[in-house]
Structure formats: structure tokens, C-alpha cells
Design a protein around this motif. Structure first.
Motif, PDB file in Angstrom:
ATOM      1  N   SER A 129       0.785  -1.241   0.000  1.00 45.39           N
ATOM      2  CA  SER A 129       0.000   0.000   0.000  1.00 45.39           C
ATOM      3  C   SER A 129       0.819   1.295   0.000  1.00 45.39           C
ATOM      4  CB  SER A 129      -0.919   0.014   1.229  1.00 45.39           C
ATOM      5  OG  SER A 129      -0.157  -0.038   2.422  1.00 45.39           O
ATOM      6  N   SER A 130       2.094   1.245   0.315  1.00 46.62           N
ATOM      7  CA  SER A 130       2.882   2.473   0.460  1.00 46.62           C
ATOM      8  C   SER A 130       3.891   2.625  -0.671  1.00 46.62           C
ATOM      9  CB  SER A 130       3.625   2.463   1.808  1.00 46.62           C
ATOM     10  OG  SER A 130       4.573   3.510   1.867  1.00 46.62           O
ATOM     11  N   ASN A 131       3.725   3.662  -1.466  1.00 48.21           N
ATOM     12  CA  ASN A 131       4.660   3.917  -2.563  1.00 48.21           C
ATOM     13  C   ASN A 131       6.073   4.211  -2.019  1.00 48.21           C
ATOM     14  OD1 ASN A 131       2.688   3.609  -4.549  1.00 48.21           O
ATOM     15  ND2 ASN A 131       2.104   5.782  -4.431  1.00 48.21           N
ATOM     16  N   GLY A 132       6.124   5.006  -0.935  1.00 46.64           N
ATOM     17  CA  GLY A 132       7.417   5.347  -0.358  1.00 46.64           C
ATOM     18  C   GLY A 132       8.148   4.124   0.146  1.00 46.64           C
ATOM     19  N   TYR A 133       7.448   3.212   0.817  1.00 46.38           N
ATOM     20  CA  TYR A 133       8.077   2.006   1.336  1.00 46.38           C
ATOM     21  C   TYR A 133       8.480   1.072   0.207  1.00 46.38           C
ATOM     22  CZ  TYR A 133       9.011  -1.913   4.450  1.00 46.38           C
ATOM     23  OH  TYR A 133       9.626  -2.939   5.141  1.00 46.38           O
TER      24      TYR A 133
END
Length: 573
Positions: A554-558
Motif C-alpha cells: 500500500s505504500s509507494n514510499g516504502y
């Protein structure tokens, strides 16, 4: 100035008054024999001299000499005690101040300036309080008493001796003001040189490795020349004031001779009185040279006092009051936190909870604010707005000691003191040998400590320079284990270590974080995939919070961080 001295030294008016009284007593015992000699010569030059008078003056001289021995001893003891206590109080107050100011303010201070203030400025202040002030007071008292006696004997000759004083005082004040600008530059260049020398010593290995051990890279020679030139330039300007004071004040000696010869010619003055005034005037003008030089030292004294006061006036961490309540566990929470670093906004409206007895990892690109979050929890800085709580209690209402009891910290850059391994481990705690060995084994450092020549009593050198990075890190973890605080902060604890050391330290950390509230920062995401929750930071904002499996979806940054991690595992030489 008296109030400033009292404020910084912690001494009362009574203590300062005692020092002044002792200086005056010393001056009196020194000047009375001069008057006795004056009167003895006057008696001898008179045809009707009295033997009883001569004996009285001789006895008085002996009494004053004995009294002066006592006065000198008292003066030495009193002034030395006063200056030593003042120096201790100033250093103690500054050291206590350094524990109460935000870490950001402390780290932004120039190291050379801070070192010179703690050492040189306090040392010069001690010297001024113990020697300069007492000598100035003594000289002023001697000159005043001497002049009073001369005025009583013949006010005309006494007045002629002071004819140059008004001009001397005016010239001294004006020329002293001219040297003010050079004085500021003198201190600045000394501070810059001090910082450069510190940097040179700390970075000597890097400089040698790059062939820059001659100091050219840090421009040491240039800074030494600047310090030399600033000192010479200031001394040239500063010497004008005492020189002018001496020249114009001693013009009174020429005035005394001219007026005396004129009065003798007009038969309004006896040759005997004139000769006696000439004799005593030598005792009057001689201390003026010393007085002028001592007065110039007050310029340094005032600057040193101002620099000490500048440290003591630094803004402190705010101590807020809070209604007493029982702390609810060891949960750490950020509530609407705003924070700016050096004027640049970093966090805005940050809200995050670090649950009790859980592991939370903070990840994100460099400069996103990971280490800053750790520093805010430890209260190295204060928030601009919002609240950080530990167990429901605002950290701003907690003392540094109380916060320290709650938190153990392990950082990437470990600092060990130039002391034994034992003292670096226990940090003043009472620890049994059995407990110490057990903790060292848990931290994976017992074996290498036993291989050292002196074991636990091995001195590690400045910053732990005699140990490797992995060895220092394991000692740091053992130190945290001994502290046994309920909250553990790990800031890049395994970064920049080889695979073998990283594996050892990971095992040591496993012992450290058992049943603790753990908050860790790591670049290697393989070390955090089993964390209870992961906080993803980006540009000072929380981009996502969740477990590894959740964030990878769910997290683009991660996802970006994770892909970069995988790519870095596949590089080849």
C-alpha cells in the motif's frame, strides 16, 4: 560591574567587601612607613630634631612591617579563595547550563568559542579577581593616602603634582575606546584557531591518509597568522592608552619641580620641604605605570565576563508544570507536533503512537527526519507546538534525570570516554562483577574484552579510538543493557558495520530489546521486516504506518525503499 561579578561568581557583597577591606589594610600598612620615613627625614633636616620622635617613627615602621606580613598573607589567602570559588561557580554553572539547553543550540555553538569560554575566559576572570582587582585597589589606596598626606603637608606642591591627571584620564578613556573593535576581532580569531586545532586533532587520520597532515587543508597556518596579526594589532592600539596615561600623569613631576623652584626663589617654600616632596613623588609616580597596565586588562576582563554570561543566558528547555498523575506504562506518543530545525520547518501536525512493549521502526530517505524524531523523544530539542508524551506524561514536564531513567539510547556514532572499559560501561552505577559479565556476554563483547591486555581496565583512548567500530558498538549496547530502561532508542545501530559485526550486534540488540518499548531507525530494511509497526517518513511527514507485508502493498514510499534495498543486494565488483 559589581552586580555582574556577584551574579556570575555567586559571591555576596560581604565576601567582596571582605576582599576590598583586606586590600585596603594591605595598602595602609605599606604607605604608613613611607610617611614615617618622610617625617624622619624632616626631623633630621631640622636643627631641633627630637630623639623621641625619631624613635616613635622607627617603632611605627617596625609595627607596620609586621602588620604588612600578616596583611600580605591574608590578602593572598582571601583573594585566592575568592577567585578559586568564583572560577568553580562559573564553570559549574556553565556545565549545568549545557545540560539544560536544547541539543541543537549546543551543537551549533562554535567548539573553539565554547572551549575558550570554559577555560581561558574563566581562567582570566579568576586571575583578574585574585590579582588585578586587588592590586588596582591597593595602588589606588596607596596613592590616595599618600596624596592626602601631601595635601596636609603642603597643598600647593601636592596640587602641582596632579596637574596632568585630568588630561591623562581623558586620554586613557578615549584611546581605550579606540581599541574596542580590535578586541572583538582578537577573540574571534582565537576562537577560529581553537576550532581549527580541534578539527585537526580529531581528523588527523583522515588528513594523513590524504597527505594533508601539514594542516594546509584546514588553513591552520593562515588562521595562526590571523590570530598573531590580530593580537599584535590589538596590542599596538591597546598600548596607546596606558602610555598616554603615564606620560600625562608624570607631567606633574615636571610641574612639581618648576613650581618648587619658583616657590624657593620667592622664599615661600623651604628647600627641606621641596626635597622631601621630590623624594616622596618617586613613590607616587612609580605605581602609576603598573596601574595603567592593570587597567588595560579590565578590557579583557569585561569581554570575558560577557562571554561567560552569554553562555549562561542561552535559552533553556522549558520546564512545564503538569498535574501529578501516575504514568500509564511506557507508550510514546506524538500529538500534533510541529518542529523547525535552524528556522526550517521539518514536522507539521505529526501524530504517531509507539505502543508499549512493541518494536516500531522508522524508515525513510536521508533528511526525512528519522533521527530528529528520536532526539525529540529524548528531549534533546523541544517541539515548537504539540506534545510528546511518555506513558501519558508530557516530556516537557519531566526533568532530564526522569527522562534518562526511562530511555536507553544506542546510536550509530558511539562515543567512549578516555577511560577504562569498566568505567565506560557502568557510567557511575554500582554493578556487581557477575552482572557485568552477564551483560557483556549478552552484548557479545565479553570475549574481546578478555583478550585485551588489561581486560575491563583497558583504557580505550579519546572517543574509544583504540577499539574498532564493532567493538565500540557492542560496548554501547552493553552500557544500555546495564541501564535497563523501559524504552530503547536505536538510531542506525548496525550501519557501516561488516557482516560479522552486524550479526553479533543483532544478537546483542535482541537481548537489549526484550520486553521493552523499542523505537529504531534503520536503512537496512531487512532488519525491520519483523517489526510490529513501521513508520514511513518522507519530507518530514508520515507517508504510511503499518507492518512490512501491509506497506509493501500500500505504500509507494516504502515500496521504493524496499526496491532500492533489493537492488543494492545485487551489485557486483
Amino acid at each position: 560591574m559589581l552586580n555582574q561579578i556577584m551574579r556570575l561568581s555567586g559571591c555576596s557583597r560581604a565576601t567582596i567587601g571582605k576582599n576590598i577591606a583586606v586590600a585596603i589594610a594591605d595598602a595602609v600598612t605599606m604607605i604608613v612607613p613611607n610617611f614615617c620615613v618622610f617625617f624622619i627625614l624632616a626631623e633630621m633636616l631640622e636643627s631641633t630634631s627630637s630623639l623621641n620622635h625619631l624613635l616613635f617613627y622607627c617603632v611605627l615602621i617596625v609595627v607596620c612591617l609586621v602588620a604588612r606580613l600578616i596583611a600580605v598573607k591574608l590578602t593572598f589567602i582571601t583573594h585566592s579563595e575568592f577567585s578559586s570559588r568564583s572560577g568553580y561557580e562559573m564553570r559549574k554553572n556553565m556545565m549545568e547550563k549545557l545540560t539544560r539547553i536544547p541539543l541543537g543550540s549546543l551543537l551549533s555553538m562554535d567548539l573553539g568559542t565554547l572551549n575558550n569560554t570554559l577555560l581561558k575566559d574563566v581562567e582570566f576572570t579568576e586571575h583578574t579577581l585574585s590579582h588585578v582587582i586587588s592590586y588596582v585597589l591597593g595602588i589606588v589606596c596607596v596613592l590616595s593616602l599618600l596624596m592626602v598626606g601631601l595635601f596636609i603637608f603642603d597643598w600647593r606642591l601636592a596640587l602641582s603634582m596632579l596637574v596632568g591627571f585630568p588630561i591623562a584620564i581623558v586620554m586613557f578613556v578615549l584611546l581605550s575606546r579606540l581599541s574596542q573593535e580590535g578586541k572583538g576581532k582578537l577573540f574571534q580569531t582565537a576562537d577560529k584557531l581553537g576550532s581549527a586545532i580541534f578539527e585537526y586533532i580529531m581528523g588527523i587520520r583522515v588528513l594523513r591518509a590524504h597527505g594533508q597532515a601539514d594542516g594546509e587543508y584546514l588553513k591552520l597556518d593562515e588562521k595562526m597568522k590571523n590570530a598573531r596579526d590580530a593580537h599584535l594589532k590589538y596590542e599596538m592600539k591597546a598600548s596607546l592608552a596606558p602610555a598616554a596615561f603615564i606620560i600625562f600623569s608624570e607631567a606633574g613631576f615636571a610641574s612639581l619641580i618648576m613650581f618648587g623652584l619658583y616657590s624657593i626663589g620667592t622664599e615661600t617654600l623651604s628647600v627641606t620641604v621641596f626635597l622631601l616632596f621630590l623624594l616622596v613623588s618617586m613613590q607616587f609616580y612609580r605605581p602609576l605605570t603598573q596601574l595603567a597596565i592593570l587597567l588595560t586588562q579590565f578590557q579583557y576582563f569585561k569581554v570575558s565576563m560577557s562571554r561567560i554570561e552569554g553562555v549562561l543566558e542561552q535559552k533553556e528547555l522549558i520546564e512545564e508544570t503538569e498535574v501529578a498523575s501516575d504514568r500509564l506504562g511506557h507508550e510514546v506518543k506524538f500529538k500534533n507536533v510541529h518542529f523547525s530545525y535552524e528556522g526550517t520547518p521539518l514536522f507539521k501536525q505529526m501524530n504517531v503512537t509507539f505502543p508499549e512493549q512493541s518494536v516500531t521502526a522508522i524508515v525513510g530517505p536521508s533528511g526525512s527526519g528519522k533521527s530528529t524524531m528520536m532526539s525529540l523523544i529524548a528531549r534533546f530539542w523541544d517541539t515548537d507546538e504539540g506534545v510528546i508524551t511518555i506513558g501519558g506524561k508530557n516530556v516537557k514536564s519531566m526533568s532530564q534525570t526522569e527522562i534518562s531513567e526511562q530511555i536507553s539510547m544506542v546510536f550509530q556514532e558511539v562515543y567512549l570516554f578516555d577511560d577504562t572499559i569498566y568505567n565506560n560501561l557502568v557510567m557511575g552505577q554500582e554493578v556487581s562483577s557477575t552482572q557485568l559479565e552477564q551483560v557483556c556476554r549478552q552484548a557479545q563483547c565479553w570475549d574481546f574484552i578478555q583478550r585485551l591486555p588489561d581486560g575491563l581496565q583497558t583504557v580505550v583512548g579519546e572517543g574509544g579510538m583504540r577499539l574498532s567500530g564493532g567493538e565500540k558498538q557492542r560496548i554501547s549496547i552493553a552500557r544500555a543493557l546495564l541501564k535497563d530502561a523501559p524504552i530503547v532508542l536505536l538510531d542506525e545501530a548496525t550501519a557501516a558495520l561488516d557482516v560479522g559485526n552486524e550479526a553479533l550486534i543483532q544478537r546483542a540488540i535482541s537481548s537489549l530489546v526484550k520486553d521493552k518499548t523499542v523505537i529504531l531507525v534503520a536503512h537496512n530494511l531487512l532488519n525491520v521486516i519483523y517489526a510490529d509497526q513501521i513508520v514511513v517518513l518522507e519530507n518530514g511527514e508520515i507517508e504510511a504506518i503499518g507492518a512490512h507485508e501491509q506497506l509493501i502493498k500500500s505504500s509507494n514510499g516504502y515500496q521504493t525503499l524496499w526496491n532500492d534495498q533489493l537492488d543494492s543486494q545485487g551489485w557486483e565488483v
